[in-house]
Write a protein that holds these residues in place. Sequence first.
Motif, PDB file in Angstrom:
ATOM      1  N   MET A  25     -11.406  51.302  -5.206  1.00  0.00           N
ATOM      2  CA  MET A  25     -10.593  51.430  -6.409  1.00  0.00           C
ATOM      3  C   MET A  25      -9.290  50.641  -6.289  1.00  0.00           C
ATOM      4  SD  MET A  25     -12.638  53.183  -8.219  1.00  0.00           S
ATOM      5  CE  MET A  25     -13.951  52.467  -7.211  1.00  0.00           C
ATOM      6  N   LEU A  26      -8.658  50.691  -5.133  1.00  0.00           N
ATOM      7  CA  LEU A  26      -7.425  49.928  -4.940  1.00  0.00           C
ATOM      8  C   LEU A  26      -7.687  48.432  -5.049  1.00  0.00           C
ATOM      9  CD1 LEU A  26      -5.802  51.991  -2.041  1.00  0.00           C
ATOM     10  CD2 LEU A  26      -4.946  51.782  -4.391  1.00  0.00           C
ATOM     11  N   ASP A  27      -8.836  47.989  -4.534  1.00  0.00           N
ATOM     12  CA  ASP A  27      -9.189  46.571  -4.641  1.00  0.00           C
ATOM     13  C   ASP A  27      -9.381  46.164  -6.098  1.00  0.00           C
ATOM     14  OD1 ASP A  27      -9.066  46.211  -1.927  1.00  0.00           O
ATOM     15  OD2 ASP A  27     -11.237  46.307  -1.599  1.00  0.00           O
ATOM     16  N   VAL A  28     -10.054  47.005  -6.872  1.00  0.00           N
ATOM     17  CA  VAL A  28     -10.288  46.686  -8.285  1.00  0.00           C
ATOM     18  C   VAL A  28      -8.974  46.641  -9.051  1.00  0.00           C
ATOM     19  CG1 VAL A  28     -11.308  47.516 -10.439  1.00  0.00           C
ATOM     20  CG2 VAL A  28     -12.644  47.571  -8.331  1.00  0.00           C
ATOM     21  N   ILE A  29      -8.099  47.615  -8.801  1.00  0.00           N
ATOM     22  CA  ILE A  29      -6.809  47.655  -9.503  1.00  0.00           C
ATOM     23  C   ILE A  29      -5.980  46.415  -9.185  1.00  0.00           C
ATOM     24  CG2 ILE A  29      -4.602  48.890  -9.645  1.00  0.00           C
ATOM     25  CD1 ILE A  29      -6.225  51.487  -9.208  1.00  0.00           C
ATOM     26  N   ALA A  30      -6.068  45.950  -7.952  1.00  0.00           N
ATOM     27  CA  ALA A  30      -5.290  44.778  -7.541  1.00  0.00           C
ATOM     28  C   ALA A  30      -5.924  43.464  -7.987  1.00  0.00           C
ATOM     29  CB  ALA A  30      -5.129  44.779  -6.021  1.00  0.00           C
ATOM     30  N   SER A  31      -7.142  43.532  -8.505  1.00  0.00           N
ATOM     31  CA  SER A  31      -7.875  42.313  -8.862  1.00  0.00           C
ATOM     32  C   SER A  31      -7.615  41.921 -10.310  1.00  0.00           C
ATOM     33  CB  SER A  31      -9.376  42.542  -8.667  1.00  0.00           C
ATOM     34  OG  SER A  31      -9.879  43.387  -9.699  1.00  0.00           O
ATOM     35  N   GLY A  32      -8.246  40.852 -10.704  1.00  0.00           N
ATOM     36  CA  GLY A  32      -8.162  40.408 -12.092  1.00  0.00           C
ATOM     37  C   GLY A  32      -9.337  40.893 -12.914  1.00  0.00           C
ATOM     38  N   ALA A  33      -9.851  42.065 -12.589  1.00  0.00           N
ATOM     39  CA  ALA A  33     -10.997  42.625 -13.313  1.00  0.00           C
ATOM     40  C   ALA A  33     -10.626  42.893 -14.767  1.00  0.00           C
ATOM     41  CB  ALA A  33     -11.451  43.921 -12.641  1.00  0.00           C
ATOM     42  N   PRO A  34     -11.623  42.983 -15.646  1.00  0.00           N
ATOM     43  CA  PRO A  34     -11.334  43.309 -17.049  1.00  0.00           C
ATOM     44  C   PRO A  34     -10.551  44.613 -17.174  1.00  0.00           C
ATOM     45  CG  PRO A  34     -13.606  42.599 -16.812  1.00  0.00           C
ATOM     46  CD  PRO A  34     -13.054  42.729 -15.419  1.00  0.00           C
ATOM     47  N   GLU A  35      -9.801  44.719 -18.239  1.00  0.00           N
ATOM     48  CA  GLU A  35      -8.916  45.866 -18.463  1.00  0.00           C
ATOM     49  C   GLU A  35      -9.651  47.196 -18.351  1.00  0.00           C
ATOM     50  OE1 GLU A  35      -7.527  47.183 -22.627  1.00  0.00           O
ATOM     51  OE2 GLU A  35      -5.862  45.978 -21.863  1.00  0.00           O
ATOM     52  N   ASN A  36     -10.834  47.298 -18.977  1.00  0.00           N
ATOM     53  CA  ASN A  36     -11.535  48.585 -18.967  1.00  0.00           C
ATOM     54  C   ASN A  36     -12.064  48.942 -17.583  1.00  0.00           C
ATOM     55  OD1 ASN A  36     -13.426  46.531 -19.085  1.00  0.00           O
ATOM     56  ND2 ASN A  36     -14.720  47.520 -20.632  1.00  0.00           N
ATOM     57  N   VAL A  37     -12.362  47.941 -16.757  1.00  0.00           N
ATOM     58  CA  VAL A  37     -12.810  48.212 -15.389  1.00  0.00           C
ATOM     59  C   VAL A  37     -11.638  48.699 -14.541  1.00  0.00           C
ATOM     60  CG1 VAL A  37     -13.825  47.202 -13.309  1.00  0.00           C
ATOM     61  CG2 VAL A  37     -14.670  46.527 -15.571  1.00  0.00           C
ATOM     62  N   ARG A  38     -10.495  48.061 -14.674  1.00  0.00           N
ATOM     63  CA  ARG A  38      -9.308  48.476 -13.924  1.00  0.00           C
ATOM     64  C   ARG A  38      -8.870  49.887 -14.335  1.00  0.00           C
ATOM     65  NH1 ARG A  38      -4.808  46.223 -14.650  1.00  0.00           N
ATOM     66  NH2 ARG A  38      -4.060  46.350 -12.496  1.00  0.00           N
ATOM     67  N   GLN A  39      -8.979  50.193 -15.616  1.00  0.00           N
ATOM     68  CA  GLN A  39      -8.616  51.535 -16.083  1.00  0.00           C
ATOM     69  C   GLN A  39      -9.537  52.589 -15.485  1.00  0.00           C
ATOM     70  OE1 GLN A  39      -8.632  51.251 -20.362  1.00  0.00           O
ATOM     71  NE2 GLN A  39      -6.743  50.050 -20.431  1.00  0.00           N
ATOM     72  N   ARG A  58     -19.572  47.013 -18.269  1.00  0.00           N
ATOM     73  CA  ARG A  58     -20.145  48.343 -18.498  1.00  0.00           C
ATOM     74  C   ARG A  58     -20.855  48.847 -17.249  1.00  0.00           C
ATOM     75  NH1 ARG A  58     -24.363  48.114 -21.989  1.00  0.00           N
ATOM     76  NH2 ARG A  58     -24.203  50.296 -22.626  1.00  0.00           N
ATOM     77  N   VAL A  59     -21.527  47.946 -16.551  1.00  0.00           N
ATOM     78  CA  VAL A  59     -22.226  48.320 -15.325  1.00  0.00           C
ATOM     79  C   VAL A  59     -21.219  48.708 -14.251  1.00  0.00           C
ATOM     80  CG1 VAL A  59     -23.754  47.501 -13.492  1.00  0.00           C
ATOM     81  CG2 VAL A  59     -24.211  46.874 -15.878  1.00  0.00           C
ATOM     82  N   ARG A  60     -20.165  47.925 -14.107  1.00  0.00           N
ATOM     83  CA  ARG A  60     -19.152  48.214 -13.089  1.00  0.00           C
ATOM     84  C   ARG A  60     -18.495  49.573 -13.343  1.00  0.00           C
ATOM     85  NH1 ARG A  60     -15.386  42.950 -12.461  1.00  0.00           N
ATOM     86  NH2 ARG A  60     -14.713  44.047 -10.558  1.00  0.00           N
ATOM     87  N   ILE A  61     -18.271  49.898 -14.605  1.00  0.00           N
ATOM     88  CA  ILE A  61     -17.648  51.183 -14.942  1.00  0.00           C
ATOM     89  C   ILE A  61     -18.535  52.342 -14.505  1.00  0.00           C
ATOM     90  CG2 ILE A  61     -17.062  52.661 -16.915  1.00  0.00           C
ATOM     91  CD1 ILE A  61     -15.928  50.098 -18.246  1.00  0.00           C
ATOM     92  N   LYS A  62     -19.838  52.233 -14.735  1.00  0.00           N
ATOM     93  CA  LYS A  62     -20.750  53.297 -14.309  1.00  0.00           C
ATOM     94  C   LYS A  62     -20.838  53.372 -12.785  1.00  0.00           C
ATOM     95  CE  LYS A  62     -21.914  55.204 -18.128  1.00  0.00           C
ATOM     96  NZ  LYS A  62     -21.492  56.601 -18.380  1.00  0.00           N
ATOM     97  N   LEU A  63     -20.798  52.243 -12.119  1.00  0.00           N
ATOM     98  CA  LEU A  63     -20.836  52.247 -10.654  1.00  0.00           C
ATOM     99  C   LEU A  63     -19.568  52.867 -10.073  1.00  0.00           C
ATOM    100  CD1 LEU A  63     -22.429  48.751  -9.914  1.00  0.00           C
ATOM    101  CD2 LEU A  63     -23.543  50.999  -9.880  1.00  0.00           C
ATOM    102  N   ILE A  64     -18.437  52.653 -10.734  1.00  0.00           N
ATOM    103  CA  ILE A  64     -17.206  53.324 -10.310  1.00  0.00           C
ATOM    104  C   ILE A  64     -17.375  54.836 -10.434  1.00  0.00           C
ATOM    105  CG2 ILE A  64     -14.789  53.740 -10.931  1.00  0.00           C
ATOM    106  CD1 ILE A  64     -14.627  50.744 -11.661  1.00  0.00           C
ATOM    107  N   GLY A  65     -18.011  55.273 -11.528  1.00  0.00           N
ATOM    108  CA  GLY A  65     -18.292  56.699 -11.683  1.00  0.00           C
ATOM    109  C   GLY A  65     -19.169  57.231 -10.568  1.00  0.00           C
ATOM    110  N   ALA A  66     -20.142  56.424 -10.131  1.00  0.00           N
ATOM    111  CA  ALA A  66     -21.013  56.834  -9.025  1.00  0.00           C
ATOM    112  C   ALA A  66     -20.201  57.046  -7.753  1.00  0.00           C
ATOM    113  CB  ALA A  66     -22.094  55.782  -8.801  1.00  0.00           C
TER     114      ALA A  66
END
Length: 611
Positions: A519-533, A497-505
């Motif tokens: 964003m490209l790094d997060v998408i390429a990572s094994g981050a949780p589904e909602n963070v990658r989305q 939840r924190v990572r999602i808000k920081l992405i918004g920032a």
Amino acid sequence: MMWPFRIFLVSVTLYSIAYADGFYIAPFLQNVTPDGVTVIYQTNENGQGVVEYGLEGAFDQKAAGPENEMIRKVRITGLKPDTAYSYRVRAGSEAKEHTFKTAPLPSADREVTFAIFGDTRRWENKVEETGFIQDLMRWKPEFFLINGDLVVKGHDYSLWKPHFDRFAEIGATHMILTARGNHEGTMLTDIENDWFAKYHDNPNGEPYSHFTWGNVHVVALAWEQTVNPAMVKPTADWLDAHLGEVKSPYTFVSQHFPIYCTGYHGPTDSRKQPGDDMILFKNVLDKHNVTAHMSGHTHIFERHYPVRDNKRDDRNGVHYLVNGGDINANYGEWWTAYTDNGSGYTKPTYTIYQCKKDRMDIRTFAWSEERKKFEQIDRDIAWKDEATPKGVLGSLASLKGEEQLDAIEQLGAMLYAPAIPALSKLLKSDDAAARQRAAWAISMIGTKESVMALQAYLDDTDAEVRYQAARALEVTMPEPMAKDIAIRVGDAAQDARVRIKLIGALQHHAPAAVTRAAMLDVIASGAPENVRQRAAYALTRVVGQGDVKTLTKAIENEKDAYVTARLAFTLNKVTGFTQNPDQVGKSNPGERKEFIEKWRNAPKEKTAAAL
């Protein structure tokens, strides 16, 4: 509070020709005014409704509706303002007895509470299953506004009885005013089947319904008048002239379609409205200092920071709110104070407006499936004079327990920046509830001072406090913090939840290059589904013509349907070559060669035009 007027009890009896089958639609109230009310009901045969009424049971006056009507509309006039009445309606052997109260006279001193909700056609049996009416009525609202879409197809007669049955309990005792929505259908053609018009008696009629109730003035606009190109300017002109005559302390405008809206949570920005389509209406609302604008249509809950001249203005802006009766909002935009997050809440939702002498207090509630009860999900307070928040702030240090938590909440809901130092002290409290509420309040205030107060708590042991610190950055983040926040976004140990808000920032406030790389790094990572989305969603705002190869490479073997569809949406935007994002999202990894080739081979002039 004691009011400087007397309350009279009047007994009213409404009867009709007896029918053995009783009511088809039970009696409900419309167009309640200081001196009158319209009672509407229906049996299965035509007839006439007649009203006998009088003070203290002296039935020496009579009102009658038209003869030979299937839908009985009886207008009672000559009543006293702000006065309690009882009435009885008979249909054969069946009788209905209820009470209601007439509207108060216009008065700046007469405080008013009312409720709004919207798009109730989608609620099915939720009203009964959740105890919606019982929860709603604990606030003692005096009338109700619905932002349209009562039924799926308004020109279908068979759909109206379930609607009226659903709200029979409050409809029999209170006025429900509806701003006609698109599902109610047109009022311009097929008039014979315009059942919305047949079943309603809006104050001052359609398409521009309006009334004053104590310290409140309400305008409800029919949907066609706000979107039909031939009607928009005449409607804006009417609204301009009308609001110029209004003297009420609080003015509300309700319509079906939103002016600002994040849209649905999904990869294609469905129903996003950034305020560009209704400029004429925005200008009128600003010109006349309208208190609040309410809408529905999009089945979400979203409240905006006060907006004026297309930017945030806490003291002078219009309080926009979208209550579409459900929970499914998209990620926040620059105007967003709160959007539903879908976690544990669902329809129905409702919003209470308490219009007091010193403030307007707005609370929204949604149904919690987990806890099987309605819970407050948002609060907003517009204050008249700074003495109001100063008074709350002055009492804060002496309060404990629930009183302290409520005072903290009020200061956050008031967006009162001078409270930040006192709230910051509570972040050091041993009371977890006080710390979390203080973090919420500081975050909601949403200023640079909020960021300074919460910045150190991005590493707090309490996940809720960290979340509010991140949310403050999403609202307003100094650009020099961007690189540090980008690193934090990539921290796999951080709460999602924190990572999602920081992405918004990063999306809203960081340089495009910093956001793009993160964003490209997060998408390429094994981050949780909602963070990658969330990262895929943000990426759309920061890529350009030179990123087509990178984006198509990312989409080639992507497994998540949302991420795939959002990347497709982004490629459509970048290349100007449109392919169905949902179709791409449903395709299997490794089977997207045809899609990819079309994007990569899009003419450069088309790509340039898209940008």
